[in-house]
Design a protein around this motif. Structure first.
Motif, PDB file in Angstrom:
ATOM      1  N   ALA A 126       0.839  -1.202   0.000  1.00 13.65           N
ATOM      2  CA  ALA A 126       0.000   0.000   0.000  1.00 13.65           C
ATOM      3  C   ALA A 126       0.872   1.250   0.000  1.00 13.65           C
ATOM      4  CB  ALA A 126      -0.922  -0.012   1.214  1.00 13.65           C
ATOM      5  N   GLY A 127       1.963   1.223   0.760  1.00 14.57           N
ATOM      6  CA  GLY A 127       2.847   2.381   0.830  1.00 14.57           C
ATOM      7  C   GLY A 127       3.505   2.693  -0.502  1.00 14.57           C
ATOM      8  N   ARG A 128       3.870   1.669  -1.249  1.00 14.59           N
ATOM      9  CA  ARG A 128       4.469   1.901  -2.570  1.00 14.59           C
ATOM     10  C   ARG A 128       3.483   2.610  -3.493  1.00 14.59           C
ATOM     11  NH1 ARG A 128       5.814  -3.845  -1.879  1.00 14.59           N
ATOM     12  NH2 ARG A 128       7.854  -3.951  -0.892  1.00 14.59           N
ATOM     13  N   ARG A 129       2.235   2.164  -3.463  1.00 11.97           N
ATOM     14  CA  ARG A 129       1.208   2.789  -4.299  1.00 11.97           C
ATOM     15  C   ARG A 129       0.943   4.228  -3.857  1.00 11.97           C
ATOM     16  NH1 ARG A 129      -1.168   4.315  -8.788  1.00 11.97           N
ATOM     17  NH2 ARG A 129      -3.451   4.585  -8.596  1.00 11.97           N
ATOM     18  N   VAL A 280     -16.629  -0.815  -1.233  1.00 11.90           N
ATOM     19  CA  VAL A 280     -16.628  -1.944  -0.309  1.00 11.90           C
ATOM     20  C   VAL A 280     -15.335  -2.068   0.499  1.00 11.90           C
ATOM     21  CG1 VAL A 280     -15.897  -3.539  -2.138  1.00 11.90           C
ATOM     22  CG2 VAL A 280     -17.065  -4.420  -0.109  1.00 11.90           C
ATOM     23  N   ASP A 281     -14.182  -1.869  -0.118  1.00 12.65           N
ATOM     24  CA  ASP A 281     -12.931  -2.010   0.636  1.00 12.65           C
ATOM     25  C   ASP A 281     -12.824  -0.941   1.716  1.00 12.65           C
ATOM     26  OD1 ASP A 281     -11.874  -4.278  -0.660  1.00 12.65           O
ATOM     27  OD2 ASP A 281     -11.241  -3.053  -2.349  1.00 12.65           O
ATOM     28  N   ALA A 282     -13.214   0.285   1.389  1.00 15.44           N
ATOM     29  CA  ALA A 282     -13.208   1.347   2.394  1.00 15.44           C
ATOM     30  C   ALA A 282     -14.195   1.045   3.513  1.00 15.44           C
ATOM     31  CB  ALA A 282     -13.539   2.688   1.737  1.00 15.44           C
ATOM     32  N   VAL A 283     -15.314   0.467   3.158  1.00 17.35           N
ATOM     33  CA  VAL A 283     -16.339   0.138   4.156  1.00 17.35           C
ATOM     34  C   VAL A 283     -15.827  -0.917   5.136  1.00 17.35           C
ATOM     35  CG1 VAL A 283     -18.574  -0.993   4.461  1.00 17.35           C
ATOM     36  CG2 VAL A 283     -18.328   0.829   2.774  1.00 17.35           C
ATOM     37  N   VAL A 284     -15.207  -1.982   4.622  1.00 21.72           N
ATOM     38  CA  VAL A 284     -14.766  -3.052   5.521  1.00 21.72           C
ATOM     39  C   VAL A 284     -13.606  -2.588   6.397  1.00 21.72           C
ATOM     40  CG1 VAL A 284     -15.603  -4.855   3.971  1.00 21.72           C
ATOM     41  CG2 VAL A 284     -13.221  -4.134   3.817  1.00 21.72           C
ATOM     42  N   ILE A 285     -12.750  -1.718   5.873  1.00 27.33           N
ATOM     43  CA  ILE A 285     -11.672  -1.171   6.708  1.00 27.33           C
ATOM     44  C   ILE A 285     -12.261  -0.311   7.818  1.00 27.33           C
ATOM     45  CG2 ILE A 285      -9.673   0.368   6.751  1.00 27.33           C
ATOM     46  CD1 ILE A 285      -9.144  -0.499   3.828  1.00 27.33           C
ATOM     47  N   THR A 286     -13.254   0.494   7.471  1.00 28.62           N
ATOM     48  CA  THR A 286     -13.903   1.326   8.482  1.00 28.62           C
ATOM     49  C   THR A 286     -14.572   0.468   9.550  1.00 28.62           C
ATOM     50  OG1 THR A 286     -14.284   3.074   6.847  1.00 28.62           O
ATOM     51  CG2 THR A 286     -15.621   3.134   8.855  1.00 28.62           C
ATOM     52  N   ALA A 287     -15.208  -0.620   9.137  1.00 28.50           N
ATOM     53  CA  ALA A 287     -15.830  -1.523  10.108  1.00 28.50           C
ATOM     54  C   ALA A 287     -14.795  -2.078  11.073  1.00 28.50           C
ATOM     55  CB  ALA A 287     -16.541  -2.664   9.378  1.00 28.50           C
ATOM     56  N   ALA A 334      -7.293  -5.426   2.617  1.00 26.22           N
ATOM     57  CA  ALA A 334      -8.275  -4.585   1.931  1.00 26.22           C
ATOM     58  C   ALA A 334      -7.664  -3.255   1.508  1.00 26.22           C
ATOM     59  CB  ALA A 334      -9.483  -4.353   2.837  1.00 26.22           C
ATOM     60  N   ALA A 335      -6.725  -2.741   2.303  1.00 24.91           N
ATOM     61  CA  ALA A 335      -6.094  -1.461   1.971  1.00 24.91           C
ATOM     62  C   ALA A 335      -5.293  -1.548   0.679  1.00 24.91           C
ATOM     63  CB  ALA A 335      -5.201  -1.006   3.118  1.00 24.91           C
ATOM     64  N   VAL A 336      -4.653  -2.681   0.451  1.00 24.05           N
ATOM     65  CA  VAL A 336      -3.914  -2.851  -0.806  1.00 24.05           C
ATOM     66  C   VAL A 336      -4.870  -2.758  -1.988  1.00 24.05           C
ATOM     67  CG1 VAL A 336      -2.519  -4.441  -2.178  1.00 24.05           C
ATOM     68  CG2 VAL A 336      -2.100  -4.230   0.277  1.00 24.05           C
ATOM     69  N   ARG A 337      -6.007  -3.444  -1.884  1.00 21.45           N
ATOM     70  CA  ARG A 337      -6.996  -3.358  -2.965  1.00 21.45           C
ATOM     71  C   ARG A 337      -7.511  -1.938  -3.118  1.00 21.45           C
ATOM     72  NH1 ARG A 337      -9.041  -8.037  -0.291  1.00 21.45           N
ATOM     73  NH2 ARG A 337     -10.770  -6.767   0.521  1.00 21.45           N
ATOM     74  N   VAL A 339      -6.106   1.085  -2.334  1.00 18.56           N
ATOM     75  CA  VAL A 339      -5.206   2.084  -2.921  1.00 18.56           C
ATOM     76  C   VAL A 339      -4.750   1.683  -4.317  1.00 18.56           C
ATOM     77  CG1 VAL A 339      -4.475   2.879  -0.653  1.00 18.56           C
ATOM     78  CG2 VAL A 339      -3.127   1.137  -1.818  1.00 18.56           C
ATOM     79  N   ASP A 340      -4.702   0.381  -4.605  1.00 20.18           N
ATOM     80  CA  ASP A 340      -4.342  -0.037  -5.961  1.00 20.18           C
ATOM     81  C   ASP A 340      -5.368   0.449  -6.976  1.00 20.18           C
ATOM     82  OD1 ASP A 340      -1.963  -1.218  -5.396  1.00 20.18           O
ATOM     83  OD2 ASP A 340      -2.672  -3.291  -5.505  1.00 20.18           O
ATOM     84  N   GLY A 341      -6.630   0.492  -6.576  1.00 25.46           N
ATOM     85  CA  GLY A 341      -7.690   0.915  -7.491  1.00 25.46           C
ATOM     86  C   GLY A 341      -8.115   2.353  -7.319  1.00 25.46           C
ATOM     87  N   LEU A 342      -7.362   3.125  -6.529  1.00 24.89           N
ATOM     88  CA  LEU A 342      -7.735   4.510  -6.247  1.00 24.89           C
ATOM     89  C   LEU A 342      -7.047   5.458  -7.217  1.00 24.89           C
ATOM     90  CD1 LEU A 342      -7.993   6.076  -2.715  1.00 24.89           C
ATOM     91  CD2 LEU A 342      -6.748   7.293  -4.514  1.00 24.89           C
ATOM     92  N   GLU A 343      -7.823   6.370  -7.761  1.00 25.29           N
ATOM     93  CA  GLU A 343      -7.283   7.398  -8.648  1.00 25.29           C
ATOM     94  C   GLU A 343      -7.798   8.761  -8.209  1.00 25.29           C
ATOM     95  OE1 GLU A 343      -8.498   6.414 -12.569  1.00 25.29           O
ATOM     96  OE2 GLU A 343      -7.007   4.810 -12.812  1.00 25.29           O
ATOM     97  N   PHE A 344      -6.967   9.784  -8.391  1.00 27.58           N
ATOM     98  CA  PHE A 344      -7.399  11.152  -8.129  1.00 27.58           C
ATOM     99  C   PHE A 344      -7.977  11.762  -9.397  1.00 27.58           C
ATOM    100  CE2 PHE A 344      -3.927  11.305  -4.748  1.00 27.58           C
ATOM    101  CZ  PHE A 344      -4.833  11.138  -3.708  1.00 27.58           C
ATOM    102  N   ASP A 345      -9.012  12.570  -9.260  1.00 26.23           N
ATOM    103  CA  ASP A 345      -9.559  13.346 -10.363  1.00 26.23           C
ATOM    104  C   ASP A 345      -9.118  14.791 -10.152  1.00 26.23           C
ATOM    105  OD1 ASP A 345     -11.074  14.796 -12.192  1.00 26.23           O
ATOM    106  OD2 ASP A 345     -12.773  13.414 -12.077  1.00 26.23           O
ATOM    107  N   ALA A 346      -7.991  15.151 -10.718  1.00 25.27           N
ATOM    108  CA  ALA A 346      -7.423  16.483 -10.509  1.00 25.27           C
ATOM    109  C   ALA A 346      -8.327  17.569 -11.056  1.00 25.27           C
ATOM    110  CB  ALA A 346      -6.042  16.565 -11.157  1.00 25.27           C
TER     111      ALA A 346
END
Length: 393
Positions: A126-129, A280-287, A334-337, A339-346
């Protein structure tokens, strides 16, 4: 019927922390202890160690034993001795000098050690991403929010750098955590081991070699009633989950349709709204993050202990510590999934900034650029220095 995850999304990854894993760890403690006594007494006990088979143990007998005795080891030891006798081996050295607490505490340290090692590996990924995201977005402006309101101009790179700092802190916490072996006999004096070896202080040598064989730390003492080692491990697991919970919370908010500064690749469906795609990944981490603080409170409450084996408080630690280790491992996966699929919309972030707050809240472009560079560079350097070559693979 057993628990198999139907209503447990925050701890979906039970591998390495389920009952079978804990049982295997307890048997591994007994196996290692046999080998230690083989060395101490100059006896051949390798066959006994090899004959112990966690998978073949009767789970119903063990479950009944926990209900009857309050601890699993009382029923476990006779089952293991029966395995030795069935193999034509003498069972007398099994569990020599040990007590139930030695086996349970050490086994749970093994389970937590392994779970947090897996978590650390995921945190590296996750840190590399996040490092890549921070570098790429260091000059992409956005409005930072303070107390749920628009604050001042920042950058998407600074946001990612903050997430990365949390991941680095979590890795740092794991690296600083000690996972000690427990060995002290019935009341922590080591007297039974000393008597078995026929010399004073033998229990210290048994404990040291047991730690070495299991890959745990030798604390130089028994910590039967002094429970801060458990509290330290639990705190580390909770730190991991909290750091990831912050990322999950930001990602959930910023990916809302009305915000849209973040896009998430992974999405879960809705039973009533087919058009809906849930983070979903953010939700399960929050849980996991919501649950972990309560579990840490259980461990902290149990740490007041009492006597040489606490009545009830020690028992309350087991499930809480195992659960915290599981939550840390699951949240990291879940965090790896996430941040791997996270993109910013500048572009979307810039559009929101254009309509945000008074112009006076926006610093000079060059000043902001330099500040963003400094923050991103510090965060990424901190991660890389801590992880070394691990952070650059």
């Amino acid at each position: 019927m057993t628990d198999w995850g139907l209503v447990d999304p925050g701890a979906a990854d039970a591998s390495g922390t389920d009952d079978d894993a804990v049982l295997a760890a307890m048997v591994e403690v007994e196996r290692a202890l046999l080998l230690v006594w083989a060395s101490e007494l100059d006896e051949f006990l390798e066959a006994q160690a090899d004959a112990l088979d966690a998978a073949a143990l009767d789970r119903d007998v063990l479950r009944a034993g926990v209900q009857r005795d309050g601890v699993p080891v009382v029923a476990l030891v006779p089952l293991l001795r029966a395995q030795l006798e069935a193999a034509g081996l003498a069972p007398g050295r099994l569990h020599l000098g040990a007590t139930s607490q030695d086996v349970v505490d050490t086994a749970l340290m093994l389970v937590a050690h392994d779970a947090l090692a897996v978590s650390r590996s995921s945190l590296l990924d996750a840190g590399r991403r996040l490092t890549a995201l921070a570098h790429a977005a260091r000059q992409s402006p956005r409005i930072a929010r303070s107390l749920a309101r628009h604050g001042e101009t920042s950058t998407l790179g600074v946001l990612a750098a903050g997430w990365l700092d949390g991941v680095t802190s979590a890795i740092q916490a794991i690296d600083a955590t000690t996972f000690p072996v427990q060995f002290g006999g019935a009341v922590g004096t080591g007297a039974a081991a000393d008597a078995a070896a026929g010399r004073p202080g033998a229990s210290d040598d048994v404990r040291s070699e047991l730690a070495s064989r299991l890959g745990l730390a030798d604390p130089g003492r028994a910590w039967h009633t002094e429970r801060t080692p458990v509290l330290a491990v639990a705190s580390t697991a909770a730190t991991v989950v909290a750091a990831l919970g912050r990322i999950a919370g930001d990602a959930t908010f910023l990916s809302r349709e009305e915000v849209g500064e973040v896009r998430l690749a992974s999405a879960g469906g809705s039973s009533a709204m087919p058009h809906k795609r849930n983070p979903v990944d953010a939700v399960v981490i929050t849980a996991a993050a919501v649950e972990s603080s309560g579990l840490l409170q259980v461990i902290a409450s149990a740490a007041i202990a009492g006597d040489e084996r606490s009545a009830g408080r020690w028992h309350a630690e087991w499930a809480a510590l195992r659960r915290l280790a599981r939550l840390a491992r699951s949240a990291s996966t879940a965090a790896v999934r996430l941040v791997d699929g996270l993109e910013f919309d500048a572009d979307r972030a810039a559009a929101i900034l254009d309509g945000a707050g008074p112009a006076g809240a926006r610093p000079d472009v060059e000043v902001l650029s330099a500040a963003s560079d400094r923050i991103v560079d510090r965060a990424t350097t901190r991660f890389t220095r801590l992880t070394g070559s691990e952070g650059t693979r």
